[in-house]
Write a protein that holds these residues in place. Structure first.
Motif, PDB file in Angstrom:
ATOM      1  N   PRO A  70       5.591 -15.450 -42.263  1.00 35.65           N
ATOM      2  CA  PRO A  70       5.904 -14.473 -41.066  1.00 35.65           C
ATOM      3  C   PRO A  70       7.592 -14.052 -41.124  1.00 35.65           C
ATOM      4  O   PRO A  70       8.333 -14.873 -41.952  1.00 35.65           O
ATOM      5  CB  PRO A  70       5.815 -15.314 -39.818  1.00 35.65           C
ATOM      6  CG  PRO A  70       4.589 -16.310 -40.092  1.00 35.65           C
ATOM      7  CD  PRO A  70       5.080 -16.584 -41.589  1.00 35.65           C
ATOM      8  N   THR A  72      10.364 -13.570 -38.125  1.00 28.41           N
ATOM      9  CA  THR A  72      10.745 -13.566 -36.743  1.00 28.41           C
ATOM     10  C   THR A  72      12.086 -13.349 -36.660  1.00 28.41           C
ATOM     11  O   THR A  72      12.821 -13.766 -36.997  1.00 28.41           O
ATOM     12  CB  THR A  72      10.106 -14.851 -36.154  1.00 28.41           C
ATOM     13  OG1 THR A  72       8.761 -15.093 -36.503  1.00 28.41           O
ATOM     14  CG2 THR A  72      10.675 -15.031 -34.837  1.00 28.41           C
ATOM     15  N   MET A 151      14.564  -3.440 -36.988  1.00 28.93           N
ATOM     16  CA  MET A 151      13.196  -3.719 -36.992  1.00 28.93           C
ATOM     17  C   MET A 151      12.500  -3.689 -38.519  1.00 28.93           C
ATOM     18  O   MET A 151      11.940  -4.551 -39.180  1.00 28.93           O
ATOM     19  CB  MET A 151      12.107  -3.420 -35.955  1.00 28.93           C
ATOM     20  CG  MET A 151      12.819  -3.831 -34.680  1.00 28.93           C
ATOM     21  SD  MET A 151      12.963  -5.530 -34.406  1.00 28.93           S
ATOM     22  CE  MET A 151      13.610  -5.650 -32.683  1.00 28.93           C
ATOM     23  N   ASP A 152      12.465  -2.339 -39.009  1.00 30.09           N
ATOM     24  CA  ASP A 152      12.046  -2.040 -40.146  1.00 30.09           C
ATOM     25  C   ASP A 152      12.714  -2.392 -41.336  1.00 30.09           C
ATOM     26  O   ASP A 152      12.072  -2.919 -42.265  1.00 30.09           O
ATOM     27  CB  ASP A 152      11.866  -0.496 -40.228  1.00 30.09           C
ATOM     28  CG  ASP A 152      10.833   0.062 -39.223  1.00 30.09           C
ATOM     29  OD1 ASP A 152       9.783  -0.626 -38.843  1.00 30.09           O
ATOM     30  OD2 ASP A 152      11.030   1.351 -38.853  1.00 30.09           O
ATOM     31  N   GLY A 155      12.024  -6.182 -41.594  1.00 23.77           N
ATOM     32  CA  GLY A 155      10.488  -6.389 -41.769  1.00 23.77           C
ATOM     33  C   GLY A 155      10.195  -7.301 -40.326  1.00 23.77           C
ATOM     34  O   GLY A 155       9.363  -8.105 -40.395  1.00 23.77           O
ATOM     35  N   GLU A 157       8.844  -8.782 -37.175  1.00 24.75           N
ATOM     36  CA  GLU A 157       7.326  -8.823 -36.821  1.00 24.75           C
ATOM     37  C   GLU A 157       7.270  -9.211 -35.189  1.00 24.75           C
ATOM     38  O   GLU A 157       6.763  -8.399 -34.391  1.00 24.75           O
ATOM     39  CB  GLU A 157       6.301  -9.443 -37.568  1.00 24.75           C
ATOM     40  CG  GLU A 157       6.095  -9.368 -38.898  1.00 24.75           C
ATOM     41  CD  GLU A 157       5.672 -10.370 -39.582  1.00 24.75           C
ATOM     42  OE1 GLU A 157       5.395 -10.123 -40.945  1.00 24.75           O
ATOM     43  OE2 GLU A 157       5.264 -11.653 -39.308  1.00 24.75           O
ATOM     44  N   GLU A 158       8.028 -10.268 -34.974  1.00 29.06           N
ATOM     45  CA  GLU A 158       8.247 -10.566 -33.368  1.00 29.06           C
ATOM     46  C   GLU A 158       9.561 -10.877 -33.255  1.00 29.06           C
ATOM     47  O   GLU A 158      10.176 -11.298 -34.297  1.00 29.06           O
ATOM     48  CB  GLU A 158       7.358 -11.734 -33.183  1.00 29.06           C
ATOM     49  CG  GLU A 158       5.830 -11.441 -33.258  1.00 29.06           C
ATOM     50  CD  GLU A 158       4.978 -12.739 -32.922  1.00 29.06           C
ATOM     51  OE1 GLU A 158       5.411 -13.632 -32.357  1.00 29.06           O
ATOM     52  OE2 GLU A 158       3.657 -12.511 -33.057  1.00 29.06           O
ATOM     53  N   GLN A 305       2.748 -13.641 -26.863  1.00 29.89           N
ATOM     54  CA  GLN A 305       4.007 -13.952 -27.404  1.00 29.89           C
ATOM     55  C   GLN A 305       4.785 -14.837 -26.193  1.00 29.89           C
ATOM     56  O   GLN A 305       5.390 -15.866 -26.451  1.00 29.89           O
ATOM     57  CB  GLN A 305       5.127 -12.961 -27.808  1.00 29.89           C
ATOM     58  CG  GLN A 305       4.881 -12.342 -29.226  1.00 29.89           C
ATOM     59  CD  GLN A 305       3.361 -11.397 -29.169  1.00 29.89           C
ATOM     60  OE1 GLN A 305       3.175 -10.907 -28.228  1.00 29.89           O
ATOM     61  NE2 GLN A 305       2.683 -11.524 -30.238  1.00 29.89           N
ATOM     62  N   ARG A 340       8.961  -4.182 -30.923  1.00 30.26           N
ATOM     63  CA  ARG A 340       8.135  -5.309 -31.559  1.00 30.26           C
ATOM     64  C   ARG A 340       7.692  -6.375 -30.235  1.00 30.26           C
ATOM     65  O   ARG A 340       8.247  -6.440 -29.283  1.00 30.26           O
ATOM     66  CB  ARG A 340       8.947  -6.118 -32.343  1.00 30.26           C
ATOM     67  CG  ARG A 340       9.214  -5.396 -33.587  1.00 30.26           C
ATOM     68  CD  ARG A 340       8.167  -5.096 -34.421  1.00 30.26           C
ATOM     69  NE  ARG A 340       8.577  -4.468 -35.527  1.00 30.26           N
ATOM     70  CZ  ARG A 340       8.825  -3.092 -36.079  1.00 30.26           C
ATOM     71  NH1 ARG A 340       8.761  -2.194 -35.027  1.00 30.26           N
ATOM     72  NH2 ARG A 340       8.978  -2.720 -37.169  1.00 30.26           N
ATOM     73  N   ARG A 381       5.846 -20.940 -35.614  1.00 31.47           N
ATOM     74  CA  ARG A 381       5.247 -19.882 -36.002  1.00 31.47           C
ATOM     75  C   ARG A 381       5.047 -19.561 -37.486  1.00 31.47           C
ATOM     76  O   ARG A 381       4.198 -18.964 -38.031  1.00 31.47           O
ATOM     77  CB  ARG A 381       6.083 -18.739 -35.394  1.00 31.47           C
ATOM     78  CG  ARG A 381       5.635 -17.115 -35.703  1.00 31.47           C
ATOM     79  CD  ARG A 381       5.815 -16.140 -34.900  1.00 31.47           C
ATOM     80  NE  ARG A 381       5.209 -14.986 -35.119  1.00 31.47           N
ATOM     81  CZ  ARG A 381       5.393 -14.035 -36.223  1.00 31.47           C
ATOM     82  NH1 ARG A 381       6.489 -14.112 -37.055  1.00 31.47           N
ATOM     83  NH2 ARG A 381       4.607 -13.018 -36.201  1.00 31.47           N
ATOM     84  N   HIS A 382       6.071 -20.282 -38.261  1.00 37.35           N
ATOM     85  CA  HIS A 382       6.113 -20.094 -39.642  1.00 37.35           C
ATOM     86  C   HIS A 382       5.782 -21.434 -40.440  1.00 37.35           C
ATOM     87  O   HIS A 382       6.228 -21.821 -41.366  1.00 37.35           O
ATOM     88  CB  HIS A 382       7.627 -19.987 -39.930  1.00 37.35           C
ATOM     89  CG  HIS A 382       8.134 -18.736 -39.707  1.00 37.35           C
ATOM     90  ND1 HIS A 382       8.986 -17.695 -40.197  1.00 37.35           N
ATOM     91  CD2 HIS A 382       8.151 -17.969 -38.517  1.00 37.35           C
ATOM     92  CE1 HIS A 382       9.247 -16.716 -39.522  1.00 37.35           C
ATOM     93  NE2 HIS A 382       8.907 -17.027 -38.305  1.00 37.35           N
TER      94      HIS A 382
END
Length: 386
Positions: A70, A72, A151-152, A155, A157-158, A305, A340, A381-382
């Protein structure tokens, strides 16, 4: 002890970083010295992917874990407030008229602590994206970073953030699904009449009674036009008119703030304030100009979340509250949560002077809890797979 042992070992480092930042506050987008200090520390930790200049002085650092996984985002704000410090501390602000009165020096130090730990251990998959943001207190550095493609580009995601809380006990983490902080809009009203001698009001067009009527009508917005459970704050914070006892002024000025948790309530308040100003001015035979400044949207946590963040918090905090009633302050982390999924939390530092108070100081004993939360969130999370 719930905090991560390794992070506890370099708690003195976080204290030193935080007190350095406290002594050198910067405002708005011009957090260049703070950013340089952040970059210097990140490089000393072995972080090699560092991006500077987002939203003028923002910094983004990417820490690679082990293999694919992920992505984050973890965010800390860096800017101070235009206030004169009254703490009398040996590490008080060295810059006249500027101080860290909202704990952003602590937020930055906690994220640096998490960065040091994550860069050292790499006990996670994917990437941790550390966001050091300017201008939370002013024009919304969070908004600018999102508009610049944060964010883009990385990358993400949260995204998650924490804010110090001087109203709850040390090490407590509090959050909730849904709205946690309000939107903020400001308004300015100028009522224009015709001034003259106060002994002859009949020859004037006095703006003061109209301004008072507008103020009264604004107070009724909350009590009579919005349901009790649909939280709305309309605070009239400035009223200025006149310069002498025997002069009817030509203008009167009012200003204030509007806070809400619901977009529909927010829109209703804006519409009704415009109608009140125009209607009261017309009834008095005067003119009135309304300037309505829309600012940060509500800070709205995503349910999944927020639940995840609360679960992580249970492993490091002294106590966790996962159903915190929303408050009517505001936060530009709201823009990141619009972009996000993620969550915003409050970290207790023990009771003391409120944020935005000239005697406020971040409690360095809270930093290991915040850094541990960030670190455990990434490792959870990872999680590495066998």
């Amino acid at each position: 002890m719930p905090i991560v042992n390794r992070i506890a070992e370099f708690a003195p480092d976080m204290k030193a970083w935080r007190r350095h930042l406290h002594m050198h506050p910067e405002l708005g987008l011009e957090c260049y010295g703070t950013a340089a200090f952040v970059v210097e520390q990140l490089r000393s930790f072995g972080v090699t992917e560092i991006h500077e200049g987002l939203a003028e002085s923002g910094v983004v650092a990417v820490i690679e874990g082990q293999g694919e996984g992920p992505v984050t985002g973890l965010r800390a704000d860096m800017d101070a407030l235009p206030m004169t410090e009254e703490t009398g501390l040996e590490y008080a602000s060295t810059v006249p008229g500027k101080m860290h009165a909202c704990g952003h020096d602590g937020h930055t130090s906690m994220l640096l602590g998490a960065a040091k730990y994550l860069a050292e251990t790499r006990n996670f998959a994917g990437r941790a994206v550390l966001i050091f943001q300017p201008a939370e207190e002013t024009i919304g550095g969070g908004r600018i970073m999102v508009e610049e493609g944060l964010m883009d580009r990385f990358g993400v995601e949260e995204v998650y953030a924490i804010h110090t809380d001087p109203f709850s006990k040390l090490g407590m983490l509090r959050t909730t699904p849904g709205p946690i902080m309000a939107s903020v809009d400001d308004f300015e009203i100028t009522v224009t009449g015709r001034g003259g001698h106060a002994a002859h009001p009949e020859s004037c067009r006095d703006p003061i009674p109209c301004a008072l009527a507008i103020g009264q009508a604004l107070s009724a917005l909350v009590s009579r036009e919005v349901a009790a459970l649909d939280q709305l704050v309309v605070s009239l914070t400035q009223v200025h008119a006149g310069s002498a006892m025997n002069v009817v002024p030509g203008t009167a000025y009012l200003a204030g703030t509007v806070r809400s948790l619901d977009p529909g309530v927010r829109a209703h308040a804006e519409e009704r304030i415009a109608q009140i100003v125009a209607g009261q001015a017309a009834s008095a035979g005067l003119t009135a100009e309304l300037q309505y400044h829309k600012s940060y949207p509500p800070t709205v946590n995503h349910a999944a979340q927020a639940a995840f963040a609360a679960e992580v918090a249970r492993g490091v905090a002294t106590e966790v509250v996962d159903d915190l009633p929303p408050e009517m302050g505001s936060e530009d982390f709201s823009y990141m949560l619009e972009a996000r999924p993620g969550a915003f939390l409050f970290l207790g530092q023990g009771e003391g002077p409120s944020v935005h108070h000239p005697e406020f100081d971040f409690n360095d004993e809270a930093a290991p809890y915040g850094a541990s939360f960030f670190a455990r969130l990434i490792e959870t999370r990872h999680r590495l797979r066998p």
